[in-house]
Design a protein around this motif. Sequence first.
Motif: not given
Length: 265
Positions: A60, A66, A99, A117, A120-121, A123, A128, A131, A166, A257, A259
């Motif tokens: 990922g 992944w 996404g 999120k 590129n995620d 939720w 998560k 991805g 996550t 990144s 969060r």
Amino acid sequence: MATPWFEDEIAGAVAPLLPGFAVEVVPEIDSTSSELMRRARDGRQAPVLLAAERQTAGHGRMGRAWQSAQSDREPATLTFSLGLPLAPRDWSGLSLAVGVSVAESLDPSNAVGLSLKWPNDLWYRERKLVGILIETATLQQDAAERYLVIGIGINIGPRDATGLSTPPAWVQEWRPLATPAEVLRDIALPLVRDIQLFDKDGFVPFAPRFAARDVLRGREVQLSDGTEGLCEGVGWGGELLVRTTSGVKSIISAEVSVRPVRTRP
């Protein structure tokens, strides 16, 4: 009997949009995205969707692993990559547009509450689910068009949270009978349509759709460089907007990144 993957149905639906489009499903591979990138560099650049029942070296963003289920006894995952030539005026926001497309296919009316999120995620209830990784290869020297590879990993059944930053979520939490093949069939055609929309108009038509599911907007976030601030959503180019003590910062996907900052009890 082998599990049906609806290859002909998916290919038949997508081919009018992408002539020559093919769907391939393999029992095992190191990485579907790595395979399509290898093909592209070797000059095999036709549009294709490659799915794997097992993926042993998936990756990922920022090199994170992944992996799909490694045996028939493990929970189901869907790992696939879509490859096609593309030449948008601006690549900014592509992972966000992808996404949006996947979220709307999995949760069309936003009844489940799938959230996005940045960058590129997907939720589900702060965990998560999906991805996304975007890679490209040059088609010819100095050409605007590139071969785009979109890698997507989706948890279909329960996943172990060990070693994950996550906790994972999975589709069977609200679709108990969902299978990887059925989810792929749901996603493929809308995803191609949305990529072609992005190719034509960029991220602008996706911005309000992203905002409707933006999990970070209005929350305190922390950037990878330690900066903290209030997320004010995304801009028209897909950049993350964070209000800090020194003003609003525009963050592009390669820089950080992000969060949510969690309040201590």
